[in-house]
Design a protein around this motif. Structure first.
Motif: not given
Length: 239
Positions: A155-157, A188-191, A201-205, A210-215
């Motif tokens: 999901l993320y690191i 790099c195409a995935v993360f 992970a881009i596909d898990k976003i 407002r400058g924040r990502i939710q996963i």
């Protein structure tokens, strides 16, 4: 093999460290110099793993040297003055040796670096890849084992100094590793690196606001340094 650089404006102190390095298996001396500027050039141009660095030098102090190389390699400070210890540790040095340096104390400091090197085993992408060229999984070294992690489950690191946490939907894996190394290994195409402490992970976003990502339940900030590259990367997926 740990590639070493020694810099000290006192020739006698230099000779002692050169002699100590020759006695320890796994150390390779690349250069011993009394010039801080020569050492700085070598540290920036050559593959150096460990620097034995004097603090009080006329051309450039050890603390100034540390501020310039900014964690490019491990550093063990060598000095006759204990008051520099706090400054050194704030700059993430590996150890601090007070002169005159006894061999047993030198060896203990080197062992610490060697242990860190063994824990920082390369995160290896397995050669077998999916049809799109993206590896299926990587191996990371945890405290007690080498663990296989499937790329599509990440999901993320999250990073904290030498440690990183790899989050999947089912677990958190902690490994002694650098964010830069993970960024190099992951496709790099995935993360995307979105912050000094986060790779996602881009596909898990799920959303960006407002400058924040939710996963899932996690809210991840987008750092100013990474903002433009991140939004450029996801631009092609916008409709």
């Amino acid at each position: 093999m740990i590639r070493c650089l020694v810099v000290d404006d006192e020739p006698l102190a230099l000779d002692i460290l050169v002699d100590y390095i020759a006695k320890v298996p796994g150390l390779k001396l690349i250069k011993a110099t009394t010039s801080a500027f020569e050492a700085l050039a070598l540290a920036q141009e050559e593959e150096i793993d460990l620097i034995f660095l004097d603090v009080q030098m006329p051309e450039l102090t050890g603390i100034q040297f540390l501020n310039i190389i900014k964690g490019k390699c491990k550093v063990i400070l060598t000095t006759a003055y204990s008051q520099y210890a706090l400054d050194g540790y704030e700059l993430d040095i590996a150890d601090y040796l007070l002169k005159p340096i006894a061999f047993d104390r030198f060896y203990k400091a080197v062992l610490k670096v060697q242990q860190q090197q063994s824990l920082l085993a390369p995160v290896a992408a397995v050669p077998e890849k999916q049809s799109n060229g993206v590896p299926d999984f990587i191996f990371v070294k945890t405290e007690h084992r080498i663990q296989k992690i499937y790329i599509n489950e990440i999901l993320y690191i999250e990073g904290l100094k030498d440690y990183i946490s790899i989050f999947t939907a089912s677990e958190r894996i902690i490994t002694l590793q650098y964010m830069k190394k993970m960024e190099e290994v992951l496709p790099c195409a995935v993360f995307a690196r979105v912050h000094k402490s986060y790779i996602v992970a881009i596909d898990k976003i799920e959303s960006i606001e407002r400058g924040r990502i939710q996963i899932g339940d996690k809210i991840i900030p987008i750092g100013d340094t990474y903002r433009e590259a991140f939004f450029n990367k996801i631009q092609d997926r916008n409709i």
